[in-house]
Design an enzyme around this catalytic site. Sequence first.
Site, mmCIF file in Angstrom:
data_model
loop_
_atom_site.group_PDB
_atom_site.id
_atom_site.type_symbol
_atom_site.label_atom_id
_atom_site.label_comp_id
_atom_site.label_asym_id
_atom_site.label_seq_id
_atom_site.Cartn_x
_atom_site.Cartn_y
_atom_site.Cartn_z
ATOM 1 N N CYS A 93 0.834 -1.195 0.000
ATOM 2 C CA CYS A 93 0.000 0.000 0.000
ATOM 3 C C CYS A 93 0.872 1.249 0.000
ATOM 4 O O CYS A 93 1.889 1.302 0.689
ATOM 5 C CB CYS A 93 -0.886 -0.016 1.239
ATOM 6 S SG CYS A 93 -2.010 1.364 1.334
ATOM 7 N N HIS A 135 -9.602 -3.489 -0.656
ATOM 8 C CA HIS A 135 -8.461 -2.724 -0.159
ATOM 9 C C HIS A 135 -8.805 -1.233 -0.089
ATOM 10 O O HIS A 135 -8.566 -0.573 0.925
ATOM 11 C CB HIS A 135 -7.249 -2.962 -1.075
ATOM 12 C CG HIS A 135 -6.030 -2.200 -0.673
ATOM 13 N ND1 HIS A 135 -4.992 -2.782 0.013
ATOM 14 C CD2 HIS A 135 -5.674 -0.902 -0.856
ATOM 15 C CE1 HIS A 135 -4.049 -1.871 0.229
ATOM 16 N NE2 HIS A 135 -4.447 -0.725 -0.292
ATOM 17 N N GLU A 136 -9.356 -0.701 -1.169
ATOM 18 C CA GLU A 136 -9.671 0.737 -1.205
ATOM 19 C C GLU A 136 -10.821 1.099 -0.272
ATOM 20 O O GLU A 136 -10.792 2.140 0.382
ATOM 21 C CB GLU A 136 -9.970 1.184 -2.635
ATOM 22 C CG GLU A 136 -8.781 1.065 -3.576
ATOM 23 C CD GLU A 136 -7.525 1.779 -3.093
ATOM 24 O OE1 GLU A 136 -7.640 2.831 -2.414
ATOM 25 O OE2 GLU A 136 -6.419 1.295 -3.381
ATOM 26 N N HIS A 139 -9.694 1.566 3.251
ATOM 27 C CA HIS A 139 -9.160 2.902 3.541
ATOM 28 C C HIS A 139 -10.268 3.851 3.991
ATOM 29 O O HIS A 139 -10.076 4.653 4.903
ATOM 30 C CB HIS A 139 -8.465 3.505 2.315
ATOM 31 C CG HIS A 139 -7.090 2.988 2.101
ATOM 32 N ND1 HIS A 139 -6.040 3.265 2.938
ATOM 33 C CD2 HIS A 139 -6.585 2.200 1.127
ATOM 34 C CE1 HIS A 139 -4.948 2.672 2.497
ATOM 35 N NE2 HIS A 139 -5.258 2.009 1.388
#
Length: 170
Positions: A93, A135-136, A139
């Site tokens: 990342c 994953h995004e 965030h």
Amino acid sequence: MIRPISQVRRLHPPRCPRSRWRPSPADVERLVDDMIETMYAAPWRRPGGDAGRRAAAHLRRRHLGGTRSVRLIVMINPEFVERDGVQLEEEGCLSVPGFNATVVRPTRVVVKGLDRHGSEQQVEGTGLLARAFQHEMDHLEGTLFVDRLRGIKRDVIVRRIRKLTRAGKW
């Protein structure tokens, strides 16, 4: 305009709340264009994405894309509709540079949200795209790939980050 990409200064950043800001369509277009430009200027050479949190955007939104020939997915206020299966692959990342680890992610996801024009959309992703969606969206929830690790691997990464922080190199 290329926006700065922030490196995580603490391992548990706060969750990105749903915005009460009501931007004009022109503001949304400008923000989306800036985020796309920022994503392509980032130092990766493989398909990736960009969550609004890392580039100080005011909406819960994310972009997924890779080379300019790949279809770019822009989603504002994304939510999971479905998540199925399990895949194990190595991840890294930009928020935690220099660290990679094998992370468990779903094999297939369905995500809904708004496109850059405010229209509802639903997208299905499998394999790498499913991994990138998760994953995004992590965030946006204040979660890093390191938070998804368990045991010794997580402890080693956390200790190394703390050591770099004490030395002023993080």
